[in-house]
Design an enzyme around this catalytic site. Structure first.
Site, short mmCIF file in Angstrom:
data_model
loop_
_atom_site.label_atom_id
_atom_site.label_comp_id
_atom_site.label_asym_id
_atom_site.label_seq_id
_atom_site.Cartn_x
_atom_site.Cartn_y
_atom_site.Cartn_z
N GLU A 1 8.13 0.10 4.50
CA GLU A 1 7.49 -0.86 5.39
C GLU A 1 7.40 -2.20 4.70
O GLU A 1 7.15 -2.27 3.50
CB GLU A 1 6.09 -0.36 5.75
N HIS B 1 0.84 -1.20 0.00
CA HIS B 1 0.00 0.00 0.00
C HIS B 1 0.87 1.24 0.00
O HIS B 1 2.06 1.17 0.26
CB HIS B 1 -0.96 0.02 1.20
N HIS C 1 5.02 6.89 3.49
CA HIS C 1 5.95 5.78 3.26
C HIS C 1 5.40 4.84 2.20
O HIS C 1 4.24 4.91 1.84
CB HIS C 1 6.21 5.01 4.57
#
Length: 151
Positions: free
Chosen positions: A110, A7, A64
């Site tokens: 991430e 995502h 991010h």
């Protein structure tokens, strides 16, 4: 092994304006919206908007990129990051296993093993203040205090 992009999260100082831009201008499909954020789909790309009134350039905000990782590979990938000396920039507090880390240039990244469906399932059981789930662009599903089922 990384399977792809999980995502994208963008910090925004103006949630209503960003929500309107992504849904109205870019045609993103709204999935959920609450006081401090929104989940959208751009094609099959999961986009999160996160309200951050003090956001500065992306390097200092919650913005991010998250990479999708198979649960069977998560521990090994986390260890690889640790062994490489990657610095963690945030502790995971959301649904699904995640590790938040900086690349050598300080970009916020991430590894995540959930998806937008598992995140919404989690929030249907525990919605944050102001969260609204969307069945379609025209029909918000407003949660009450009880666990959610779609109507």
């Amino acid at each position: 092994m990384i399977r792809g992009l999980n995502h994208i999260t963008f910090a925004t100082r103006d949630l209503a304006g960003s929500f309107a831009f992504y849904t109205g201008v870019l045609g993103a499909r709204p999935l959920a919206r609450w006081d401090e954020g929104a989940y959208l789909l751009l094609g099959d790309v999961w986009l999160c908007l996160s309200l951050d009134p003090q956001s500065l350039p992306p390097a200092t905000s919650y913005t991010h990129l998250a990479f999708d990782v198979d649960p069977a590979d998560f521990a090994a990938m986390r260890q690889k990051l640790h062994d490489a000396g990657a610095r963690e920039w945030k502790t995971n507090r959301s649904e699904g296993a995640s590790v938040y880390f900086l690349d050598p240039d300080g970009h916020r990244l991430e590894l995540h093993e959930g998806n937008w469906q598992s995140r919404l399932d989690h929030y249907r059981q525990n919605p944050p203040p102001g969260m609204v789930f969307y069945d379609t662009v025209e029909t918000p599903i407003v949660p009450d205090a009880s666990p959610q089922t779609e109507k």
